[in-house]
Scaffold this active site. Sequence first.
Site, mmCIF file in Angstrom:
data_model
loop_
_atom_site.group_PDB
_atom_site.id
_atom_site.type_symbol
_atom_site.label_atom_id
_atom_site.label_comp_id
_atom_site.label_asym_id
_atom_site.label_seq_id
_atom_site.Cartn_x
_atom_site.Cartn_y
_atom_site.Cartn_z
ATOM 1 N N CYS A 76 0.851 -1.183 0.000
ATOM 2 C CA CYS A 76 0.000 0.000 0.000
ATOM 3 C C CYS A 76 0.889 1.236 0.000
ATOM 4 O O CYS A 76 1.726 1.402 0.901
ATOM 5 C CB CYS A 76 -0.876 -0.032 1.254
ATOM 6 S SG CYS A 76 -1.863 1.443 1.472
ATOM 7 N N CYS A 190 -1.353 3.815 -6.218
ATOM 8 C CA CYS A 190 -2.211 3.190 -5.209
ATOM 9 C C CYS A 190 -2.375 1.778 -5.727
ATOM 10 O O CYS A 190 -2.658 1.573 -6.922
ATOM 11 C CB CYS A 190 -3.562 3.894 -5.133
ATOM 12 S SG CYS A 190 -4.817 2.940 -4.251
#
Length: 269
Positions: A76, A190
């Site tokens: 992440c 992302c």
Amino acid sequence: MQQHSPTVLVFDSGVGALSIGGEIHSRLPWLNLTYALDSAGFPYGEWPEEELTAHICTTARRLAEHYQPDLLVMACNSASTAVLPALRATLSIPVVGVVPAIKPAAILSRSKVIGLLATPGTVTRAYTSQLIQDFAEDCCVISVGDGSLAPVIERWFWHGELASDTGAHLALEFSRHPRAQEMDTLVLACTHFPLLADHLATHFPGVALIDSGAAIARRVEQLLATPAQSREAAGTQKAVIIGDHCASAVLQQRLEERGITRNELFSGR
Ligand code: DGL
């Protein structure tokens, strides 16, 4: 004698773990992968940095104690750009972070105008500014922090709903920049976004979309020198959903399509 194949814990707020884990699995199919989807903590891109750091360190420690991985991938960007030093200090295993692919984008771009599409958290981090300063000083970087796309992708994976104009608003955001016409490379910073890359590409014709997945798989390979005997058998893949909700039927099917044959709940507390 059959050797034990290493286990990698691929940890994200949600299905972004699947984009990174998918790259690891295709390069290193003998590894055992445990995908941890922190449904209870989603979306990380909206958390204040200090609280996010505390949450990730606590959760990663509990996961590591329970699943005993040989390596953890913080899959992440929103988390990695904030928590890596604290996370590495917390765990005794190697930690691989996923951060925006600014460096390869700057190398690839011919126009030297690159886009950065990330969560609101990632675009504002000092870590991200430093990456731009270190590796893209000769580029104009157009940054868009968007909090809506990751939830849309999360819903799509859980419930199968995706509007046909998803991502159109992002093309509009980028187009507002005076040098938007010159942008030839877009960093999907992302881990949820590569799951929608084919669709996003239709909104950015002629722009190369890049992410960190393949580089992460290569880094894992470097860190886990697996003996030849352990590379013969296929690794197992399972998903762990952190929170109170088991995988929906749609998510379960998507996991199975990826060869993730088991999923289980892990308490968020
Ligand atoms: N997958 C996360 C990332 O790479 C974003 C989703 C979230 O906001 O939790 O930034």
